[in-house]
Write a protein that holds these residues in place. Structure first.
Motif, PDB file in Angstrom:
ATOM      1  N   HIS A  15      -6.860 170.891  89.066  1.00 50.87           N
ATOM      2  CA  HIS A  15      -6.248 170.031  89.884  1.00 50.87           C
ATOM      3  C   HIS A  15      -5.940 168.627  88.948  1.00 50.87           C
ATOM      4  N   PRO A  16      -4.481 168.346  88.760  1.00 57.11           N
ATOM      5  CA  PRO A  16      -4.240 167.666  87.099  1.00 57.11           C
ATOM      6  C   PRO A  16      -5.497 166.135  87.438  1.00 57.11           C
ATOM      7  N   ILE A  17      -5.826 165.948  88.816  1.00 54.21           N
ATOM      8  CA  ILE A  17      -5.903 164.174  88.399  1.00 54.21           C
ATOM      9  C   ILE A  17      -7.496 164.364  87.591  1.00 54.21           C
ATOM     10  N   PHE A  18      -7.836 165.542  88.133  1.00 55.09           N
ATOM     11  CA  PHE A  18      -9.405 165.402  87.651  1.00 55.09           C
ATOM     12  C   PHE A  18      -9.672 165.679  86.369  1.00 55.09           C
ATOM     13  N   ALA A  38      -6.514 173.012  80.649  1.00 49.99           N
ATOM     14  CA  ALA A  38      -6.048 174.053  80.804  1.00 49.99           C
ATOM     15  C   ALA A  38      -5.794 173.793  82.302  1.00 49.99           C
ATOM     16  N   ALA A  39      -4.402 174.775  82.773  1.00 43.15           N
ATOM     17  CA  ALA A  39      -4.350 174.460  84.332  1.00 43.15           C
ATOM     18  C   ALA A  39      -5.262 175.833  84.821  1.00 43.15           C
ATOM     19  N   THR A  40      -4.680 176.844  84.575  1.00 40.72           N
ATOM     20  CA  THR A  40      -5.031 177.701  84.881  1.00 40.72           C
ATOM     21  C   THR A  40      -6.739 178.250  84.603  1.00 40.72           C
ATOM     22  N   GLY A  41      -6.958 180.179  84.953  1.00 45.90           N
ATOM     23  CA  GLY A  41      -7.890 180.575  84.638  1.00 45.90           C
ATOM     24  C   GLY A  41      -7.449 181.519  82.998  1.00 45.90           C
ATOM     25  N   GLN A  42      -6.392 181.462  83.160  1.00 46.96           N
ATOM     26  CA  GLN A  42      -5.604 182.327  82.359  1.00 46.96           C
ATOM     27  C   GLN A  42      -5.108 181.774  80.775  1.00 46.96           C
ATOM     28  N   GLU A  43      -4.775 180.536  81.361  1.00 51.21           N
ATOM     29  CA  GLU A  43      -4.208 179.175  79.888  1.00 51.21           C
ATOM     30  C   GLU A  43      -5.738 179.346  79.393  1.00 51.21           C
TER      31      GLU A  43
END
Length: 217
Positions: A15-18, A38-43
Protein backbone atom coordinates in the motif's frame (compact mmCIF):
# COMPACT_ATOMS: atom_id res chain seq x y z
CA UNK A 1 25.66 -2.90 16.76
CA UNK A 2 26.96 0.00 18.86
CA UNK A 3 24.74 2.85 20.02
CA UNK A 4 26.30 5.35 17.60
CA UNK A 5 25.61 3.28 14.47
CA UNK A 6 22.76 4.17 12.16
CA UNK A 7 20.18 1.40 11.68
CA UNK A 8 19.56 0.82 7.98
CA UNK A 9 15.93 -0.11 7.30
CA UNK A 10 14.02 -1.41 4.27
CA UNK A 11 10.23 -0.91 4.29
CA UNK A 12 8.11 -3.45 2.37
CA UNK A 13 4.36 -2.91 1.96
CA UNK A 14 2.08 -3.01 -1.08
CA UNK A 15 0.00 0.00 0.00
CA UNK A 16 1.88 3.09 -1.24
CA UNK A 17 0.36 5.54 1.24
CA UNK A 18 1.22 3.36 4.23
CA UNK A 19 4.63 2.38 2.82
CA UNK A 20 5.70 5.91 1.99
CA UNK A 21 4.25 7.33 5.21
CA UNK A 22 6.12 4.77 7.31
CA UNK A 23 9.32 5.44 5.38
CA UNK A 24 9.02 9.18 6.06
CA UNK A 25 8.17 8.57 9.72
CA UNK A 26 11.13 6.24 10.28
CA UNK A 27 13.44 8.49 8.28
CA UNK A 28 12.70 11.31 10.71
CA UNK A 29 13.94 9.28 13.67
CA UNK A 30 17.51 9.89 14.82
CA UNK A 31 19.63 6.79 14.31
CA UNK A 32 17.46 5.26 11.56
CA UNK A 33 18.08 5.51 7.83
CA UNK A 34 15.50 4.18 5.36
CA UNK A 35 17.65 2.75 2.57
CA UNK A 36 14.80 1.57 0.36
CA UNK A 37 11.16 0.58 -0.04
CA UNK A 38 9.48 -2.36 -1.76
CA UNK A 39 5.93 -2.94 -3.01
CA UNK A 40 6.04 -6.75 -3.40
CA UNK A 41 7.55 -9.68 -1.56
CA UNK A 42 9.90 -10.43 -4.44
CA UNK A 43 11.02 -6.81 -4.56
CA UNK A 44 11.59 -6.91 -0.80
CA UNK A 45 13.78 -9.99 -1.15
CA UNK A 46 15.74 -8.62 -4.11
CA UNK A 47 16.24 -5.23 -2.41
CA UNK A 48 17.36 -6.82 0.86
CA UNK A 49 19.90 -9.01 -0.95
CA UNK A 50 21.24 -5.93 -2.73
CA UNK A 51 21.11 -3.40 0.12
CA UNK A 52 21.80 -5.67 3.13
CA UNK A 53 19.73 -3.58 5.57
CA UNK A 54 19.91 -4.16 9.30
CA UNK A 55 16.12 -4.53 9.50
CA UNK A 56 13.34 -5.23 7.00
CA UNK A 57 9.88 -4.06 8.04
CA UNK A 58 7.67 -6.55 6.20
CA UNK A 59 3.96 -6.68 5.46
CA UNK A 60 2.50 -10.17 5.04
CA UNK A 61 -0.08 -9.93 2.29
CA UNK A 62 1.79 -8.69 -0.77
CA UNK A 63 1.76 -9.60 -4.47
CA UNK A 64 4.30 -11.82 -6.27
CA UNK A 65 5.64 -13.30 -3.04
CA UNK A 66 3.88 -13.06 0.31
CA UNK A 67 5.72 -11.68 3.31
CA UNK A 68 5.99 -15.05 5.06
CA UNK A 69 7.78 -16.67 2.14
CA UNK A 70 9.91 -13.56 1.57
CA UNK A 71 10.92 -13.72 5.25
CA UNK A 72 11.80 -17.41 4.94
CA UNK A 73 14.01 -16.71 1.92
CA UNK A 74 15.63 -13.71 3.59
CA UNK A 75 16.46 -15.71 6.71
CA UNK A 76 18.40 -18.12 4.50
CA UNK A 77 19.98 -15.63 2.09
CA UNK A 78 20.55 -12.56 4.29
CA UNK A 79 20.51 -13.80 7.91
CA UNK A 80 22.08 -10.57 9.13
CA UNK A 81 18.92 -8.65 8.11
CA UNK A 82 16.34 -9.04 10.87
CA UNK A 83 12.69 -9.04 9.82
CA UNK A 84 9.97 -7.21 11.73
CA UNK A 85 6.55 -8.21 10.43
CA UNK A 86 4.09 -5.31 10.51
CA UNK A 87 0.67 -6.43 9.33
CA UNK A 88 -3.07 -6.35 9.95
CA UNK A 89 -3.38 -10.01 10.95
CA UNK A 90 -3.38 -11.28 14.53
CA UNK A 91 -4.36 -14.78 13.41
CA UNK A 92 -2.37 -17.44 15.25
CA UNK A 93 -1.57 -19.26 12.02
CA UNK A 94 -0.02 -16.13 10.53
CA UNK A 95 1.89 -15.27 13.71
CA UNK A 96 3.37 -18.75 14.10
CA UNK A 97 4.12 -19.03 10.36
CA UNK A 98 6.05 -15.75 10.57
CA UNK A 99 8.01 -16.95 13.61
CA UNK A 100 8.87 -20.24 11.95
CA UNK A 101 9.89 -18.39 8.78
CA UNK A 102 12.46 -16.48 10.83
CA UNK A 103 10.79 -13.18 11.74
CA UNK A 104 12.36 -11.65 14.84
CA UNK A 105 9.53 -9.20 15.44
CA UNK A 106 5.79 -9.12 14.86
CA UNK A 107 3.60 -6.06 15.30
CA UNK A 108 0.05 -5.29 14.24
CA UNK A 109 -0.58 -2.19 12.14
CA UNK A 110 -1.85 0.51 14.42
CA UNK A 111 1.14 0.13 16.73
CA UNK A 112 2.47 3.46 18.02
CA UNK A 113 5.55 4.99 16.42
CA UNK A 114 7.54 4.41 19.60
CA UNK A 115 6.67 0.71 19.57
CA UNK A 116 7.75 0.31 15.94
CA UNK A 117 11.01 2.17 16.54
CA UNK A 118 11.67 0.11 19.68
CA UNK A 119 11.09 -3.11 17.73
CA UNK A 120 13.45 -2.04 14.95
CA UNK A 121 16.14 -1.04 17.46
CA UNK A 122 15.80 -4.29 19.40
CA UNK A 123 15.89 -6.51 16.31
CA UNK A 124 18.87 -4.58 14.90
CA UNK A 125 20.69 -5.35 18.16
CA UNK A 126 19.96 -9.06 17.77
CA UNK A 127 16.87 -9.30 19.95
CA UNK A 128 13.28 -10.27 19.27
CA UNK A 129 10.11 -8.26 19.82
CA UNK A 130 6.44 -9.18 19.73
CA UNK A 131 3.45 -7.14 20.81
CA UNK A 132 2.38 -8.08 24.36
CA UNK A 133 -0.75 -10.10 23.42
CA UNK A 134 1.14 -11.94 20.66
CA UNK A 135 4.12 -12.62 22.92
CA UNK A 136 1.81 -14.21 25.49
CA UNK A 137 0.17 -16.47 22.89
CA UNK A 138 3.55 -17.48 21.46
CA UNK A 139 4.88 -18.27 24.93
CA UNK A 140 1.81 -20.40 25.69
CA UNK A 141 2.19 -22.18 22.36
CA UNK A 142 5.85 -22.99 23.02
CA UNK A 143 5.19 -23.95 26.64
CA UNK A 144 2.57 -26.45 25.47
CA UNK A 145 5.30 -28.29 23.59
CA UNK A 146 4.06 -27.58 20.09
CA UNK A 147 7.54 -27.16 18.65
CA UNK A 148 9.01 -30.46 19.77
CA UNK A 149 6.47 -32.69 17.97
CA UNK A 150 7.56 -31.22 14.63
CA UNK A 151 10.55 -33.56 14.84
CA UNK A 152 8.17 -36.54 15.03
CA UNK A 153 7.80 -36.48 11.24
CA UNK A 154 11.33 -35.86 9.94
CA UNK A 155 10.38 -36.65 6.34
CA UNK A 156 8.05 -33.66 6.17
CA UNK A 157 9.26 -30.34 4.84
CA UNK A 158 8.83 -27.22 6.98
CA UNK A 159 5.82 -26.21 4.88
CA UNK A 160 4.25 -29.68 5.20
CA UNK A 161 4.71 -29.59 8.98
CA UNK A 162 3.02 -26.19 9.14
CA UNK A 163 0.09 -27.56 7.17
CA UNK A 164 -0.11 -30.75 9.24
CA UNK A 165 -0.14 -28.68 12.41
CA UNK A 166 -3.07 -26.66 11.11
CA UNK A 167 -4.81 -29.82 9.93
CA UNK A 168 -4.46 -31.21 13.43
CA UNK A 169 -6.02 -28.03 14.77
CA UNK A 170 -9.09 -28.73 12.66
CA UNK A 171 -8.49 -26.16 9.92
CA UNK A 172 -10.01 -26.69 6.49
CA UNK A 173 -7.89 -26.36 3.34
CA UNK A 174 -9.43 -22.94 2.73
CA UNK A 175 -8.57 -21.80 6.27
CA UNK A 176 -5.02 -23.13 5.94
CA UNK A 177 -4.61 -21.32 2.62
CA UNK A 178 -5.77 -18.09 4.24
CA UNK A 179 -3.57 -18.48 7.31
CA UNK A 180 -0.41 -19.25 5.34
CA UNK A 181 -1.20 -16.98 2.37
CA UNK A 182 -1.09 -19.87 -0.10
CA UNK A 183 -3.40 -20.88 -2.92
CA UNK A 184 -5.83 -23.70 -2.15
CA UNK A 185 -4.18 -25.73 -4.93
CA UNK A 186 -0.82 -25.45 -3.16
CA UNK A 187 -2.43 -26.53 0.12
CA UNK A 188 -4.11 -29.51 -1.56
CA UNK A 189 -0.80 -30.60 -3.08
CA UNK A 190 0.96 -30.34 0.27
CA UNK A 191 -1.84 -32.22 2.05
CA UNK A 192 -1.48 -35.03 -0.50
CA UNK A 193 2.27 -35.12 0.17
CA UNK A 194 1.63 -35.29 3.91
CA UNK A 195 -0.78 -38.21 3.46
CA UNK A 196 1.81 -40.08 1.38
CA UNK A 197 4.67 -39.48 3.81
CA UNK A 198 2.56 -40.42 6.84
CA UNK A 199 1.19 -43.46 5.00
CA UNK A 200 -2.40 -42.47 5.73
CA UNK A 201 -5.37 -42.59 3.42
CA UNK A 202 -7.43 -39.63 4.54
CA UNK A 203 -7.63 -36.44 6.57
CA UNK A 204 -9.07 -38.08 9.69
CA UNK A 205 -6.22 -40.57 9.91
CA UNK A 206 -3.65 -37.79 9.40
CA UNK A 207 -5.22 -35.78 12.21
CA UNK A 208 -5.12 -38.77 14.55
CA UNK A 209 -1.41 -39.33 13.77
CA UNK A 210 -0.62 -35.65 14.25
CA UNK A 211 -2.47 -35.35 17.54
CA UNK A 212 -0.82 -38.49 18.86
CA UNK A 213 2.47 -36.68 18.24
CA UNK A 214 1.23 -33.63 20.13
CA UNK A 215 0.25 -31.33 17.28
CA UNK A 216 -2.93 -29.30 17.12
CA UNK A 217 -3.61 -29.15 20.85
Amino acid sequence: MTSDQVIRVLVADDHPIFRDGLAVLLGSVDGIEVVGTAATGQEAFDSAVRLRPDVVVMDVQMPDLNGIEATRRLAAAVPESGVVVLTMSEDDGTVFAAVRAGARGYLVKGAEQEEIVRAITTVAAGGAVFGAPLARRIAEFFAAGHLEPRTAFPDLTAREREILELLAAGRSNAQIAQALFLSQKTVRNNVSNVFAKLHVSDRAEAIVRAREAGLGR
